[in-house]
Scaffold this motif. Sequence first.
Motif, PDB file in Angstrom:
ATOM      1  N   LEU A 140       0.835  -1.209   0.000  1.00 66.46           N
ATOM      2  CA  LEU A 140       0.000   0.000   0.000  1.00 66.46           C
ATOM      3  C   LEU A 140       0.868   1.258   0.000  1.00 66.46           C
ATOM      4  N   VAL A 141       1.901   1.270   0.816  1.00 70.24           N
ATOM      5  CA  VAL A 141       2.799   2.431   0.898  1.00 70.24           C
ATOM      6  C   VAL A 141       3.459   2.686  -0.456  1.00 70.24           C
ATOM      7  N   ARG A 142       3.902   1.629  -1.127  1.00 73.70           N
ATOM      8  CA  ARG A 142       4.509   1.782  -2.461  1.00 73.70           C
ATOM      9  C   ARG A 142       3.553   2.451  -3.437  1.00 73.70           C
ATOM     10  N   ARG A 143       2.273   2.275  -3.221  1.00 77.79           N
ATOM     11  CA  ARG A 143       1.256   2.838  -4.102  1.00 77.79           C
ATOM     12  C   ARG A 143       0.703   4.160  -3.572  1.00 77.79           C
ATOM     13  N   GLY A 144       1.259   4.642  -2.489  1.00 75.25           N
ATOM     14  CA  GLY A 144       0.798   5.906  -1.926  1.00 75.25           C
ATOM     15  C   GLY A 144      -0.561   5.804  -1.251  1.00 75.25           C
ATOM     16  N   ARG A 145      -0.886   4.638  -0.746  1.00 72.18           N
ATOM     17  CA  ARG A 145      -2.185   4.404  -0.096  1.00 72.18           C
ATOM     18  C   ARG A 145      -1.974   4.092   1.383  1.00 72.18           C
ATOM     19  N   VAL A 146      -2.898   4.541   2.191  1.00 74.35           N
ATOM     20  CA  VAL A 146      -2.883   4.220   3.616  1.00 74.35           C
ATOM     21  C   VAL A 146      -4.278   3.725   3.985  1.00 74.35           C
ATOM     22  N   PHE A 147      -4.400   2.419   4.163  1.00 72.62           N
ATOM     23  CA  PHE A 147      -5.653   1.804   4.576  1.00 72.62           C
ATOM     24  C   PHE A 147      -5.355   0.802   5.683  1.00 72.62           C
ATOM     25  N   PRO A 148      -6.305   0.589   6.577  1.00 71.67           N
ATOM     26  CA  PRO A 148      -6.105  -0.463   7.583  1.00 71.67           C
ATOM     27  C   PRO A 148      -5.989  -1.833   6.912  1.00 71.67           C
ATOM     28  N   VAL A 149      -5.106  -2.660   7.455  1.00 73.66           N
ATOM     29  CA  VAL A 149      -4.925  -4.034   6.995  1.00 73.66           C
ATOM     30  C   VAL A 149      -5.131  -4.922   8.217  1.00 73.66           C
ATOM     31  N   LEU A 150      -6.159  -5.777   8.149  1.00 71.94           N
ATOM     32  CA  LEU A 150      -6.513  -6.596   9.306  1.00 71.94           C
ATOM     33  C   LEU A 150      -6.644  -8.066   8.916  1.00 71.94           C
ATOM     34  N   PRO A 151      -6.213  -8.960   9.804  1.00 70.36           N
ATOM     35  CA  PRO A 151      -6.525 -10.370   9.562  1.00 70.36           C
ATOM     36  C   PRO A 151      -8.016 -10.566   9.825  1.00 70.36           C
ATOM     37  N   VAL A 152      -8.652 -11.459   9.080  1.00 70.03           N
ATOM     38  CA  VAL A 152     -10.087 -11.649   9.270  1.00 70.03           C
ATOM     39  C   VAL A 152     -10.475 -13.089   8.965  1.00 70.03           C
ATOM     40  N   ASP A 153     -11.363 -13.601   9.787  1.00 73.89           N
ATOM     41  CA  ASP A 153     -12.048 -14.850   9.502  1.00 73.89           C
ATOM     42  C   ASP A 153     -13.462 -14.436   9.116  1.00 73.89           C
ATOM     43  N   VAL A 154     -13.780 -14.519   7.835  1.00 75.06           N
ATOM     44  CA  VAL A 154     -15.050 -13.986   7.334  1.00 75.06           C
ATOM     45  C   VAL A 154     -16.262 -14.746   7.851  1.00 75.06           C
ATOM     46  N   ARG A 155     -16.054 -15.854   8.518  1.00 68.04           N
ATOM     47  CA  ARG A 155     -17.173 -16.600   9.112  1.00 68.04           C
ATOM     48  C   ARG A 155     -17.586 -16.005  10.448  1.00 68.04           C
ATOM     49  N   GLU A 156     -16.723 -15.178  11.014  1.00 69.68           N
ATOM     50  CA  GLU A 156     -16.945 -14.626  12.352  1.00 69.68           C
ATOM     51  C   GLU A 156     -17.568 -13.233  12.273  1.00 69.68           C
ATOM     52  N   ARG A 157     -18.806 -13.127  12.720  1.00 69.09           N
ATOM     53  CA  ARG A 157     -19.555 -11.864  12.652  1.00 69.09           C
ATOM     54  C   ARG A 157     -18.767 -10.690  13.232  1.00 69.09           C
ATOM     55  N   ASP A 158     -18.215 -10.856  14.421  1.00 68.81           N
ATOM     56  CA  ASP A 158     -17.502  -9.750  15.069  1.00 68.81           C
ATOM     57  C   ASP A 158     -16.307  -9.279  14.246  1.00 68.81           C
ATOM     58  N   GLN A 159     -15.617 -10.194  13.591  1.00 72.63           N
ATOM     59  CA  GLN A 159     -14.460  -9.800  12.792  1.00 72.63           C
ATOM     60  C   GLN A 159     -14.883  -9.045  11.532  1.00 72.63           C
ATOM     61  N   VAL A 160     -15.966  -9.466  10.910  1.00 77.58           N
ATOM     62  CA  VAL A 160     -16.452  -8.749   9.728  1.00 77.58           C
ATOM     63  C   VAL A 160     -16.998  -7.382  10.141  1.00 77.58           C
ATOM     64  N   LEU A 161     -17.682  -7.320  11.284  1.00 74.40           N
ATOM     65  CA  LEU A 161     -18.160  -6.021  11.772  1.00 74.40           C
ATOM     66  C   LEU A 161     -16.994  -5.070  12.052  1.00 74.40           C
ATOM     67  N   MET A 162     -15.849  -5.608  12.477  1.00 73.39           N
ATOM     68  CA  MET A 162     -14.665  -4.772  12.691  1.00 73.39           C
ATOM     69  C   MET A 162     -14.230  -4.128  11.373  1.00 73.39           C
ATOM     70  N   LEU A 163     -14.296  -4.869  10.272  1.00 72.82           N
ATOM     71  CA  LEU A 163     -13.971  -4.289   8.968  1.00 72.82           C
ATOM     72  C   LEU A 163     -14.912  -3.126   8.654  1.00 72.82           C
ATOM     73  N   LEU A 164     -16.208  -3.332   8.907  1.00 71.45           N
ATOM     74  CA  LEU A 164     -17.172  -2.245   8.678  1.00 71.45           C
ATOM     75  C   LEU A 164     -16.880  -1.051   9.574  1.00 71.45           C
ATOM     76  N   ASP A 165     -16.565  -1.309  10.836  1.00 72.27           N
ATOM     77  CA  ASP A 165     -16.232  -0.217  11.757  1.00 72.27           C
ATOM     78  C   ASP A 165     -15.061   0.605  11.231  1.00 72.27           C
ATOM     79  N   CYS A 166     -14.055  -0.072  10.676  1.00 66.56           N
ATOM     80  CA  CYS A 166     -12.888   0.640  10.127  1.00 66.56           C
ATOM     81  C   CYS A 166     -13.292   1.547   8.972  1.00 66.56           C
TER      82      CYS A 166
END
Length: 191
Positions: A140-166
């Motif tokens: 991302l830095v090489r491309r001039g982008r700054v975004f959160p990068v998170l590990p995620v288990d897409v089966r887990e509601r709380d983890q997917v909601l964390m992506l939405l929160d970000c």
Amino acid sequence: MRDCKIVFTGTPGAGKTTAIGAISDTPPVVTDVPNRDPSLAKERTTVGMDYGEVVIADLVRVRLFGTPGQVRFDFLWPILAHKAMGLVILVDNSRPDPLADLRLYLDAFAEQLEHTACVIGIGRTESHATPSLQFFVDELVRRGRVFPVLPVDVRERDQVLMLLDCVLAQVEARNRAGLGLPGLRRTRRGG
């Protein structure tokens, strides 16, 4: 109630359909068909879009759109991303070159990413630790982008909601700073 649109994208098998299903308050609409592509190690694949909705704290209705992952359907990606406030790029770390997968979606959504909040969710890190999250951040830095990068288990509601929160936190921060990211729209009560 306020209303917003978030798009989930990524390669086939990255978990778009599963993520939307994990958090949708309504039964998600899916356009999966039997897979006929031998290069994809899955029984079914999305050929149109996925759709679901989730209401957060009785204040925000998030409309969830999932793109098909196959590049042959890339003409749908900008259509689905039109007027989206946020983008969730899902990367499957078990694929042969997950960094190339990330680059593909960063390039495909380059125009939207100029004015759209984004988070990168890296799946299957528990079984495939490399490349590490730092490699994705460096890309991302090489491309001039700054975004959160998170590990995620897409089966887990709380983890997917964390992506939405970000994504929603980025929208709110940019709105407060006056940086021109579209704000959450108010919707009529009951509709």
